[in-house]
Design an enzyme around this catalytic site. Structure first.
Site, PDB file in Angstrom:
ATOM      1  N   CYS A 111      -3.534  31.431  -8.827  1.00 13.95           N
ATOM      2  CA  CYS A 111      -4.991  31.570  -8.729  1.00 13.95           C
ATOM      3  C   CYS A 111      -5.707  30.221  -8.765  1.00 13.95           C
ATOM      4  CB  CYS A 111      -5.509  32.512  -9.809  1.00 13.95           C
ATOM      5  SG  CYS A 111      -4.973  32.096 -11.466  1.00 13.95           S
ATOM      6  N   HIS A 112      -5.017  29.161  -9.188  1.00 16.10           N
ATOM      7  CA  HIS A 112      -5.643  27.835  -9.160  1.00 16.10           C
ATOM      8  C   HIS A 112      -5.921  27.390  -7.721  1.00 16.10           C
ATOM      9  CE1 HIS A 112      -1.285  26.998  -8.897  1.00 16.10           C
ATOM     10  NE2 HIS A 112      -1.626  25.949  -8.187  1.00 16.10           N
ATOM     11  N   GLU A 164      -0.261  19.449  -6.557  1.00 21.48           N
ATOM     12  CA  GLU A 164       0.119  19.983  -5.251  1.00 21.48           C
ATOM     13  C   GLU A 164      -0.494  19.196  -4.087  1.00 21.48           C
ATOM     14  OE1 GLU A 164      -0.807  24.148  -5.192  1.00 21.48           O
ATOM     15  OE2 GLU A 164       0.549  24.571  -6.866  1.00 21.48           O
ATOM     16  N   ASN A 197      -5.923  37.526 -13.717  1.00 23.17           N
ATOM     17  CA  ASN A 197      -4.521  37.340 -13.330  1.00 23.17           C
ATOM     18  C   ASN A 197      -3.672  37.000 -14.563  1.00 23.17           C
ATOM     19  OD1 ASN A 197      -2.078  36.512 -12.211  1.00 23.17           O
ATOM     20  ND2 ASN A 197      -2.921  34.648 -11.312  1.00 23.17           N
ATOM     21  N   TYR A 227     -13.032  31.966  -2.613  1.00 28.03           N
ATOM     22  CA  TYR A 227     -13.271  33.343  -3.042  1.00 28.03           C
ATOM     23  C   TYR A 227     -13.858  34.141  -1.881  1.00 28.03           C
ATOM     24  CZ  TYR A 227     -12.828  31.351  -7.735  1.00 28.03           C
ATOM     25  OH  TYR A 227     -12.374  30.696  -8.858  1.00 28.03           O
TER      26      TYR A 227
END
Length: 160
Positions: A123-124, A154, A115, A94
């Site tokens: 946003c994850h 991921e 979002n 952030y």
């Protein structure tokens, strides 16, 4: 509210996803608990979104290509553009995004939580300086388990 506010509900390993469409654009993707029922796509664009989400589940490197409804304040849209540029398996904090935008980490976190298109605007991939941070305006529970699953999928962070 209509009886079926979603044009599709897709079961995934991490959540049931509610997909809303407005004017042939994806307006919202909502994380629902997996216990719910799937709903076959009711529109062509909802079917396209489901197909792309399934491709992402199969391949975390997949890049979404969907028409998106324009929402949010000018600041939120700036944050979301920055988030959309974060590639699969990568994360930003952030604070890093705030510095890039000339803003504050808390404001970036609020924009992340607002979002309407998670996964497509990933946003994850935005974390707190000292840990995983929140997700979709939640600090624990179901939503954070979704964030952990997505990051692990991921290869960006271990699942917990």
């Amino acid at each position: 509210m209509p009886a079926h506010p979603f044009q599709a509900k897709l079961k995934t390993p991490f959540a049931l996803l509610g997909i809303r469409v407005e004017d042939d654009r994806i307006a919202e993707i909502v994380f629902l608990r997996r216990e719910g029922d799937a709903l076959a796509p009711k529109t062509r664009i909802a079917a396209r979104a489901c197909a792309q989400i399934e491709r992402y589940v199969d391949d975390p490197e997949f890049r979404f290509d969907l028409p998106l409804a324009s929402r949010g304040t000018p600041f939120q849209r700036r944050v979301w553009r920055k988030i959309a540029a974060i590639g699969p398996g990568r994360t930003r904090s952030y604070g890093e995004l705030a510095r890039d935008l000339g803003s504050a980490p808390r404001a970036v976190g609020q924009a992340c939580g607002a979002n309407p298109l998670p996964l497509v605007v990933p946003c994850h991939r935005v974390l707190a300086a000292g840990g995983i941070g929140g997700f979709a305006h939640h600090e624990d529970g179901f939503h954070l388990s979704v964030k952990r699953w997505l990051l692990a999928h991921e290869g960006a962070a271990p699942a917990r």
